[in-house]
Design a protein around this motif. Structure first.
Motif, PDB file in Angstrom:
ATOM      1  N   PRO A 139       0.562  -1.361  -0.085  1.00 19.10           N
ATOM      2  CA  PRO A 139      -0.005  -0.012  -0.037  1.00 19.10           C
ATOM      3  C   PRO A 139       0.963   1.209  -0.270  1.00 19.10           C
ATOM      4  O   PRO A 139       0.569   2.328  -0.609  1.00 19.10           O
ATOM      5  CB  PRO A 139      -0.840  -0.033   1.411  1.00 19.10           C
ATOM      6  N   THR A 142       2.300   1.771  -3.674  1.00 15.53           N
ATOM      7  CA  THR A 142       1.070   2.166  -4.669  1.00 15.53           C
ATOM      8  C   THR A 142       0.647   3.437  -4.270  1.00 15.53           C
ATOM      9  O   THR A 142       0.682   4.420  -5.202  1.00 15.53           O
ATOM     10  CB  THR A 142      -0.196   1.336  -4.079  1.00 15.53           C
ATOM     11  N   GLU A 143       0.692   4.251  -2.990  1.00 14.92           N
ATOM     12  CA  GLU A 143       0.545   5.398  -2.577  1.00 14.92           C
ATOM     13  C   GLU A 143       1.497   6.551  -3.185  1.00 14.92           C
ATOM     14  O   GLU A 143       1.190   7.418  -3.360  1.00 14.92           O
ATOM     15  CB  GLU A 143       0.309   5.571  -1.308  1.00 14.92           C
ATOM     16  N   GLN A 144       2.568   5.906  -3.209  1.00 14.05           N
ATOM     17  CA  GLN A 144       3.939   6.888  -3.433  1.00 14.05           C
ATOM     18  C   GLN A 144       4.156   6.806  -5.007  1.00 14.05           C
ATOM     19  O   GLN A 144       5.103   7.497  -5.360  1.00 14.05           O
ATOM     20  CB  GLN A 144       4.966   6.884  -2.726  1.00 14.05           C
TER      21      GLN A 144
END
Length: 256
Positions: A139, A142-144
């Motif tokens: 996660p 994916t977020e960064q």
């Protein structure tokens, strides 16, 4: 503000790297090599005294390169502990660039020895420990918008010998999980499997079955140093963002 300042001062080629099982063997060599290259290495293991000694031993050279080793207690069989390990790195440095899933155990034995507790320990560390790392870091990556998973599997993922059935099974699982992760991930997330052959380490010290221990003594007559695996991981991390080194097998020249 402190996090943004740190991010701004960290050169893009200097990564925030998490290494599990960093208190000895391959993990120790990887942490030291990457810190000496200027990366910020968050080193996790249960033996925190050894992590602190490693950080002190490498501090001067790593600091000259702009990096360092940051010890953290870690039990990869505990998903909450792995989650906290990843969050510590993100809170301190503002991002996580690489997760090296290296923690592993190898108490080899014949299946008819029925050492079920040792089988379960291998499954918990070698397979569940990897999955906990993926669950914690994916996660964040994916977020960064990017990140790099490195799994330290084994030549045992490609070869089964007497006494290695369960260990090879866990390492094949690690290989398969990592390959599945590669296929499912966005191209901004790179995925590498490193499969070492015989490496000088403490892994064989956990073998309790007499026959397996004797066979492993002969099998390990020709071993390479952990730094060879650290160099392979360094190579994979240093590639441009559009190059994904999927798998490297590294073994002694005498291990045919």
């Amino acid at each position: 503000m402190a996090t943004n300042h740190l991010k701004a001062q960290t050169p893009p080629e200097h990564k925030v790297v998490l290494v599990t099982g960093a208190s000895s063997g391959i993990g120790e060599a990887v942490a030291a090599r990457l810190a000496h290259e200027g990366h910020h290495v968050v080193a996790g293991a249960r033996r925190t005294d050894r992590l602190r000694a490693l950080a002190e031993r490498t501090a001067q050279e790593a600091a000259r390169a702009g990096g360092g080793i940051h010890p953290r207690p870690l039990d990869v069989t505990d998903p909450a502990d792995v989650g906290a390990f990843v969050e510590f790195a993100r809170d301190r440095f503002g991002r996580v660039d690489v997760l090296v899933c290296n923690a592993g155990v190898m108490p080899l034995s014949r299946l008819d020895s029925l050492l079920v507790d040792e089988w379960n320990r291998m499954i918990d560390v070698n397979v569940r420990g990897l999955l906990h790392g993926i669950a914690a870091a994916l996660p964040v990556f994916t977020e960064q918008g990017g990140g790099h998973f490195v799994t330290v599997a084994s030549i045992g993922a490609h070869q089964v010998l007497p006494t290695s059935a369960v260990y090879s099974g866990t390492k094949y699982a690690a290989w398969a999980i990592t390959e599945g992760l590669r296929q499912e991930s966005d191209p901004s997330i790179r995925v590498t499997t490193i499969s070492p052959g015989v490496v000088a380490s403490e892994l064989a010290d956990s073998i309790t079955e007499t026959g397996a221990a004797a066979a492993m003594h002969t099998y390990r007559a020709h071993a390479i140093e952990p730094r060879a695996i650290a160099e392979a991981i360094s190579y994979a991390l240093a590639q441009p963002a559009d190059v994904d080194v999927n798998e490297i097998v590294v073994r002694p020249a005498r291990q045919r």
